[in-house]
Structures are given as C-alpha cells and as structure tokens.
Enzyme design. Structure first.
Site, PDB file in Angstrom:
ATOM      1  N   HIS A   1      40.330  -1.568  28.206  1.00  0.00           N
ATOM      2  CA  HIS A   1      39.226  -1.643  27.251  1.00  0.00           C
ATOM      3  C   HIS A   1      39.418  -2.883  26.385  1.00  0.00           C
ATOM      4  O   HIS A   1      40.375  -3.655  26.588  1.00  0.00           O
ATOM      5  CB  HIS A   1      39.152  -0.361  26.412  1.00  0.00           C
ATOM      6  CG  HIS A   1      40.458   0.050  25.795  1.00  0.00           C
ATOM      7  ND1 HIS A   1      41.134  -0.733  24.896  1.00  0.00           N
ATOM      8  CD2 HIS A   1      41.226   1.162  25.966  1.00  0.00           C
ATOM      9  CE1 HIS A   1      42.244  -0.126  24.512  1.00  0.00           C
ATOM     10  NE2 HIS A   1      42.338   1.025  25.171  1.00  0.00           N
TER      11      HIS A   1
ATOM     12  N   HIS B   1      42.902  -3.805  25.150  1.00  0.00           N
ATOM     13  CA  HIS B   1      43.783  -4.513  26.097  1.00  0.00           C
ATOM     14  C   HIS B   1      43.349  -5.980  26.230  1.00  0.00           C
ATOM     15  O   HIS B   1      44.183  -6.884  26.268  1.00  0.00           O
ATOM     16  CB  HIS B   1      43.719  -3.871  27.486  1.00  0.00           C
ATOM     17  CG  HIS B   1      44.163  -2.443  27.527  1.00  0.00           C
ATOM     18  ND1 HIS B   1      43.320  -1.402  27.796  1.00  0.00           N
ATOM     19  CD2 HIS B   1      45.395  -1.889  27.337  1.00  0.00           C
ATOM     20  CE1 HIS B   1      43.999  -0.258  27.784  1.00  0.00           C
ATOM     21  NE2 HIS B   1      45.251  -0.524  27.504  1.00  0.00           N
TER      22      HIS B   1
ATOM     23  N   ASP C   1      49.706   2.142  18.920  1.00  0.00           N
ATOM     24  CA  ASP C   1      50.967   2.817  19.275  1.00  0.00           C
ATOM     25  C   ASP C   1      52.080   2.221  18.416  1.00  0.00           C
ATOM     26  O   ASP C   1      52.935   1.477  18.899  1.00  0.00           O
ATOM     27  CB  ASP C   1      51.243   2.636  20.768  1.00  0.00           C
ATOM     28  CG  ASP C   1      50.162   3.278  21.616  1.00  0.00           C
ATOM     29  OD1 ASP C   1      50.125   4.506  21.683  1.00  0.00           O
ATOM     30  OD2 ASP C   1      49.332   2.544  22.179  1.00  0.00           O
TER      31      ASP C   1
ATOM     32  N   VAL D   1      42.091  -2.270  17.928  1.00  0.00           N
ATOM     33  CA  VAL D   1      40.657  -2.579  18.065  1.00  0.00           C
ATOM     34  C   VAL D   1      39.906  -1.259  17.984  1.00  0.00           C
ATOM     35  O   VAL D   1      40.326  -0.256  18.567  1.00  0.00           O
ATOM     36  CB  VAL D   1      40.373  -3.312  19.393  1.00  0.00           C
ATOM     37  CG1 VAL D   1      38.890  -3.605  19.557  1.00  0.00           C
ATOM     38  CG2 VAL D   1      41.175  -4.612  19.451  1.00  0.00           C
TER      39      VAL D   1
ATOM     40  N   ARG E   1      42.292   7.197  26.584  1.00  0.00           N
ATOM     41  CA  ARG E   1      42.028   8.638  26.572  1.00  0.00           C
ATOM     42  C   ARG E   1      40.623   8.970  26.072  1.00  0.00           C
ATOM     43  O   ARG E   1      40.160  10.098  26.253  1.00  0.00           O
ATOM     44  CB  ARG E   1      43.049   9.361  25.694  1.00  0.00           C
ATOM     45  CG  ARG E   1      44.432   9.362  26.296  1.00  0.00           C
ATOM     46  CD  ARG E   1      45.461   9.918  25.350  1.00  0.00           C
ATOM     47  NE  ARG E   1      46.806   9.718  25.896  1.00  0.00           N
ATOM     48  CZ  ARG E   1      47.442  10.609  26.636  1.00  0.00           C
ATOM     49  NH1 ARG E   1      46.889  11.753  26.920  1.00  0.00           N
ATOM     50  NH2 ARG E   1      48.646  10.344  27.107  1.00  0.00           N
TER      51      ARG E   1
END
Ligand code: PAF
Length: 287
Positions: free
Chosen positions: A36, A39, A152, A178, A189
């Site tokens: 997405h 990334h 994360d 983002v 997810r």
C-alpha cells in the site's frame, strides 16, 4: 515495465554483487506484501538515500503466533510487483519458505528487553520470528540502509537493537506512518475489515490523538489512559490489548511526560488486530 523478481539467495547475491562493482548504495524495504501507499512511501524514501532499492516480499511463518492468522494473511504478489516499477524499485526478492528456512534450519534470533511488553506480551514468539527473518534479509542483501514504517514502532526498536548487537553494518531509517484521509493507519490487514468495521477503524487513531493532546495539556496519565481505553471499546472495538505511554527513545514505561514519548495501542476490531501509535510533543506534565 515490471520490476525483476528473484526467488533465491544466489540470484539475489548475483544482483547485489553486480551493483557493488558499480560502487552504488543499496537500500532494503522488507515487506510481507499487499503493498500500500505506506510501503511505497518507504521505497520513495529509500530512493532518496540509495541508488538501488530491493523490496522483499515474504510472508514469514515464524512471526505468526496463530496458524489461522498466517492462513488468513492476504497474498497479492502480482499486484504488488506491478506497483513497484512505477515508484522506481529495482528488484523484488520473493523467496518461498523452503528458500528462507531450508530443511534443518535451526537458528532463532532473540532480542531481549525490547521484544518484551506491548505486542510482545500478546504475540508470543512474534518478535523472535521478526528478528530472525530480518537478520537473514540484512545478511542476504547486505544492504546499506533498511527502511521501516513507524506504525510498527516496537519492531523498529527491535531491528535497531538486533543490527547493533550482531554488528550488521546497516543504517535503519524509520519513516512516518502513512494514513488514510480519516486517520486510519495504512496496514495490509485493513483489507480484512468489513465495511462496518472500516467505518469504526479510524476511531483508534482519533482516540490516540485526543489522548495525546490531553496528556500534553497535563491531564493525569493513568486515569486518562483508562478513559481512552473505554472510548476505544465504546467506539466498537472488541478488545484493547494495550494502550500505553512509553519513552520514545528506549520504549521503557514512563509515568511522567518529562521526555519525548509515544502512546502505543493494539486493539481488535472483530477478527482483525490493528496497531497504531502517536508521538507526544509537549514535555512537562506529571502524573
Ligand atoms: O513489518 C513487516 O511487514 C514484517 O514484520 C517484516 C519487517 C517484513 C518482517 O517479516
């Protein structure tokens, strides 16, 4: 035009060796696919620091503490590969599980301290799996830079500690989370959310932001966190695993806002576990 895909360590090392002969800098963007904008923003950031960018796509079985979660994890390799050429990535490394963990594989990388608490409490073994695969990716690619998203946040601390402890010569670059226009942190997810859950999902980030503002204005920490937990549940989340204030530099729990801090949360929305975190800016209040 699509990005070249390699599936073995040998092929990967051939590409890297050729680049090393050119004297270029190499960046790594590790992913588990379902790419997405988050990334893609890492790839763009990587291109600012390095001449070649390797994206890895490996749904790492060792970091799933539930077989059901692993089986349900979305896989969209063709779409992922198609997204990479337009942003300028140079190579997609997508090994299968036998390539990453051949028969007889027996090594686990365990990072004490930083992998305990927060997600570590609720996902036993998860961070061993992350540390093991990321150590392998660092060594396989011998990248100069590794790019990770701040969503994360605990993972970034873990990966930094691991690279430092193992003397892996890589610079870890953390990039901002983002978000969708309504504040929901982008995550692979999110595709699992039903339309009704998707409508509720941004409440996690809005409660985090409101909580951060209240704490910055001097609201007492523990009662404020308890109210915010309740607000996440009232919004429609099924369970709040944790909502905690931690020192941004070492992730230690803090009870006063006398240093830069992060507010971190994990919560279940139906069958989907979402995590998020925000930074606190103003320093000075105490509990
Ligand atoms: O953040 C992820 O997607 C994964 O934990 C990572 C870093 C790719 C390791 O499998």
């Amino acid at each position: 035009m699509s990005v070249p895909i390699v599936r073995s360590v040998d092929q990967l090392r051939e590409s890297v060796a050729a680049w090393r002969c050119e004297g270029v800098r190499i960046a790594l963007v590790p992913t588990m696919g379902v790419l997405h904008e988050g990334h893609l923003s890492l790839v763009r950031a990587a291109l600012e620091k390095a001449d070649r960018v390797i994206v890895t796509l490996f749904v790492n079985p060792k970091q799933f503490n539930s077989q059901a979660d692993l089986a349900a994890y979305p896989r969209t390799e063709n779409e992922d590969a198609a997204k990479l050429a337009p942003v300028g990535a140079h190579l997609l490394y997508a090994p299968d599980a036998e390539e990453m963990y051949p028969a007889g594989f027996a090594t686990t990388v365990s990072v004490c301290g930083v992998s305990e608490g927060l997600c570590g409490t609720f996902r036993p073994g998860h961070f061993d799996g992350v540390a093991t695969v990321v150590a392998k990716l660092f060594l396989q690619t011998s990248a100069d830079f590794g790019f990770f998203g701040e969503k994360d946040f605990q993972q970034i601390h873990l990966v930094r500690r691991m690279a430092r402890d193992l003397d892996i010569p890589i610079t870890i670059v953390a990039c901002p989370t983002v978000r969708e226009a309504d504040g929901l942190a982008l995550s692979s997810r999110n595709v699992r959310l039903s339309p009704a859950e998707r409508a509720v999902a941004p409440k996690l980030s809005s409660v985090l932001l409101k909580t951060a503002e209240r704490l910055e204005r001097g609201s007492p920490i523990m009662p404020t966190l308890a109210e915010s937990r309740a607000a996440i549940l009232t919004a429609g989340y099924r369970e709040v695993e944790y909502l905690e204030l931690r020192d941004e530099a070492d992730l230690q729990p803090i009870t006063s806002l006398d240093r830069p801090a992060r507010l971190l949360a994990a919560a279940w929305l139906g069958g989907t576990r979402l995590i998020d975190n925000v930074r606190l800016f103003r320093i000075g209040s105490t509990d």
